[in-house]
Design a protein around this motif. Structure first.
Motif, PDB file in Angstrom:
ATOM      1  N   ASP A 224       0.788  -1.226   0.000  1.00 17.47           N
ATOM      2  CA  ASP A 224       0.000   0.000   0.000  1.00 17.47           C
ATOM      3  C   ASP A 224       0.823   1.280   0.000  1.00 17.47           C
ATOM      4  OD1 ASP A 224       0.829   0.266   2.774  1.00 17.47           O
ATOM      5  OD2 ASP A 224      -0.777  -1.118   3.273  1.00 17.47           O
TER       6      ASP A 224
ATOM      7  N   VAL B 143      -5.742   2.878  -6.908  1.00 16.13           N
ATOM      8  CA  VAL B 143      -4.507   3.558  -6.528  1.00 16.13           C
ATOM      9  C   VAL B 143      -4.668   5.070  -6.618  1.00 16.13           C
ATOM     10  CG1 VAL B 143      -2.076   3.912  -7.148  1.00 16.13           C
ATOM     11  CG2 VAL B 143      -3.009   1.614  -7.060  1.00 16.13           C
TER      12      VAL B 143
ATOM     13  N   HIS C 251       3.014   2.083  -1.834  1.00 19.13           N
ATOM     14  CA  HIS C 251       3.241   2.463  -3.224  1.00 19.13           C
ATOM     15  C   HIS C 251       2.507   3.771  -3.563  1.00 19.13           C
ATOM     16  CE1 HIS C 251       3.890   1.679  -7.543  1.00 19.13           C
ATOM     17  NE2 HIS C 251       2.630   2.013  -7.719  1.00 19.13           N
ATOM     18  N   ALA C 252       1.282   3.900  -3.066  1.00 17.43           N
ATOM     19  CA  ALA C 252       0.474   5.078  -3.393  1.00 17.43           C
ATOM     20  C   ALA C 252       0.931   6.327  -2.652  1.00 17.43           C
ATOM     21  CB  ALA C 252      -0.997   4.800  -3.078  1.00 17.43           C
TER      22      ALA C 252
ATOM     23  N   GLN D 112      -6.105   6.104  -3.352  1.00 15.42           N
ATOM     24  CA  GLN D 112      -5.142   5.985  -2.264  1.00 15.42           C
ATOM     25  C   GLN D 112      -4.093   7.100  -2.313  1.00 15.42           C
ATOM     26  OE1 GLN D 112      -4.914   3.112   0.296  1.00 15.42           O
ATOM     27  NE2 GLN D 112      -7.017   3.588  -0.274  1.00 15.42           N
TER      28      GLN D 112
END
Length: 329
Positions: free
Chosen positions: A100, A310, A102-103, A313
């Protein structure tokens, strides 16, 4: 239509042309995969992302007929390993399986050397699990109220470990401390495994990680769950209240795992890899390990769904990073 949606449509058109060419014996992806496949996990071994990748590897190997290598490239909140994939050849032999955080990268890492939307292609939203705060059983905390009371009595004295600065566990605890008027001391680690190990050893007061990450220690009794940040209680943590039930409405944080490809990987290759991933995770043994052993839910959504998810997020957690001036490790 956002950038990912446009690329999905264009990719589908290109994919149709490619399949036609393939029927005539043309197209480089006709021979895919042409060698071993590398799945880059941008975190240290031992965390939930690493575990999810290794659960998928045997099924992928059976479906695709080549070796699957899981490669851990940790550092800078996951951006180092992600950059490896963003700059990889678009030959379908290098993929990113990430978490998560990543976002959060666009807001967290100054001068990020890649663009989430332009340099990476969404492939599969695997699933998710709520975040959980837990402590060693001999710590003096029984629930979230006790943790907040201790932090209010001695601001900054209650420590919590996470897999790194800017991870969702860090951000949700930042929100909790702000709303409760009880700041906590964050101790970032280079991955979920080391964070859990130090919590079990008693070197930190709490660890905050996904239910998937903490499930083995909770099941084994070496960690006591205090609160979960999902919208409702997990069946496997039925006695543990949510943050909303504990007096913090709207305070939610869920982990998720997704797979991305370098941009310009042919659409038919992305489609085939997504299909192989879905098959790997639907294997009864694998799905049981994820849903029961790691307390996660499988989603197995495709590229468009992952792209839209994404985007949301990025907006939600990027705001928390900017408002609290949070930096990467």
């Amino acid at each position: 239509m956002n950038a990912w949606s446009r690329r999905v449509v264009l990719g589908a058109l290109a994919g149709a042309a490619t399949f036609e060419a393939r029927a005539q014996g043309a197209g480089p992806e006709a021979a895919w995969p042409s060698g071993p496949i590398r799945i880059v996990v941008p975190f240290a071994p031992g965390g939930s992302t690493d575990a999810v990748a290794r659960l998928a590897a045997p099924g992928l190997q059976r479906a695709l007929g080549v070796s699957i290598v899981v490669e851990n490239r940790g550092g800078a909140a996951g951006s180092l390993g992600t950059d490896v994939v963003a700059k990889a050849r678009p030959d379908g032999l290098t993929w990113l399986l990430t978490f998560d955080s990543h976002a959060v990268l666009p807001a967290l890492v100054p001068r990020l050397p890649f663009d989430l939307r332009q340099d990476l292609e969404p492939v599969t939203l695997i699933g998710g699990a709520p975040y959980v705060a837990a402590c060693r059983p001999d710590k003096p905390f029984r629930d979230l109220a006790a943790v907040v009371a201790a932090a209010k009595a001695r601001p900054g004295s209650v420590t919590f470990a996470t897999p790194g600065n800017g991870t969702i566990g860090h951000l949700v605890m930042t929100l909790l401390g702000s709303r409760a008027g009880a700041p906590f001391q964050h101790l970032p680690y280079r991955g979920g495994g080391p964070a859990v190990n130090d919590a079990v050893a008693g070197h930190v007061d709490m660890v905050v990680g996904s239910a998937a990450l903490l499930a083995p220690q909770v099941a084994g009794g070496t960690l006591r769950p205090l609160v979960q940040f999902g919208p409702q209680r997990l069946p496997g943590l039925a006695q543990v209240p949510t943050a909303e039930e504990s007096g913090f409405p709207g305070l939610q944080a869920e982990a998720w795992w997704g797979v991305f490809a370098p941009a310009r990987v042919p659409a038919p290759v992305v489609a085939r890899f997504h299909e192989a991933l879905v098959g790997a995770f639907r294997d009864e043994r694998v799905s049981q390990q994820i849903t029961e052993g790691q307390q996660a839910r499988l989603v197995l959504a495709g590229p468009q769904e992952l792209g839209r998810f994404v985007d949301g997020q990025v907006e939600t957690w990027g705001r928390v990073v900017r408002e609290n001036d949070i930096k990467a490790d």
